[in-house]
Write an enzyme that holds these catalytic residues in place. Structure first.
Site: not given
Length: 210
Positions: A17-18, A94-95, A97, A113, A177-178
């Protein structure tokens, strides 16, 4: 603003979505970037469909096919670098790093985040905010460093925590808001206004305090 568009690679693990918010701003002419590729560590996620729908090259690199986090990150770096990006954007990737990876892109990798960092690094941020009885919650865009969700913050958005809120209700309010602040941070970077220096985020050469 330069006529030269910023080359961006976006990393995803899910619905994207972002990513869609970034694509929408680009196609509206308000974000001077070229999305060179969208890379996912999972197959058959909606974010890949979103990218393909807009003619953006996609690549799947399944972390389960690698023996270690280090091996995966090394291959991922090769794939990313083949597109010669100016900026790497983590959009629900979702890793965790490795330091080698984060150092390779230090100062040119952003993450979003869903908390008001430094609060609630890691997972389940909405649940944690509700359990703590917080009156406000929110989201942070930050530069990525070796510390999980610990790089210098670029921009935050705050939302109220309302009586009767569930995790999903609060998450939806944060997500709105993201979609506002992530394209804004990328725009600042594209305009040459945003950079990281000595472990701090600077906008127009002024240290950012969120």
């Amino acid at each position: 603003m330069s006529d030269q568009q910023l080359r961006v690679v976006v990393l995803i693990s899910g619905s994207g979505s972002n990513l869609q918010a970034i694509i929408d701003e680009k196609e509206a002419g308000t974000l001077p970037i070229e999305i060179c590729a969208v890379i996912s560590n999972k197959e058959d996620v909606r974010g890949l469909e979103r990218a393909s729908h807009h003619g953006i090259p996609t690549k799947v690199l399944d972390h389960k096919h690698f023996n270690s986090r280090e091996e995966f990150d090394q291959e991922l770096m090769l794939v990313i670098d083949s597109f010669c990006p100016d900026l790497v954007v983590l959009a629900g990737f979702m890793r965790i790093l490795t330091p080698e990876f984060t150092n390779h892109y230090l100062g040119r990798m952003l993450n979003i985040h869903p908390s008001l960092l430094p609060k609630y690094q890691g997972l389940h941020t909405h649940k944690r905010a509700l359990e703590a009885g917080d009156k406000e919650h929110g989201v942070t865009v930050h530069f990525v460093t070796a510390e999980l969700d610990g790089g210098p913050a670029v921009i935050q958005a705050r939302v109220p925590v309302l009586d009767g809120d569930t995790e999903s209700m609060l998450a939806a309010r944060v997500l709105e808001q993201e979609h506002v602040i992530y394209p804004r941070a990328i725009l600042w970077f594209a305009e040459g206004r945003l950079r990281m220096c000595n472990g701090q985020a600077l906008l127009d050469d002024q240290i950012i305090h969120v």
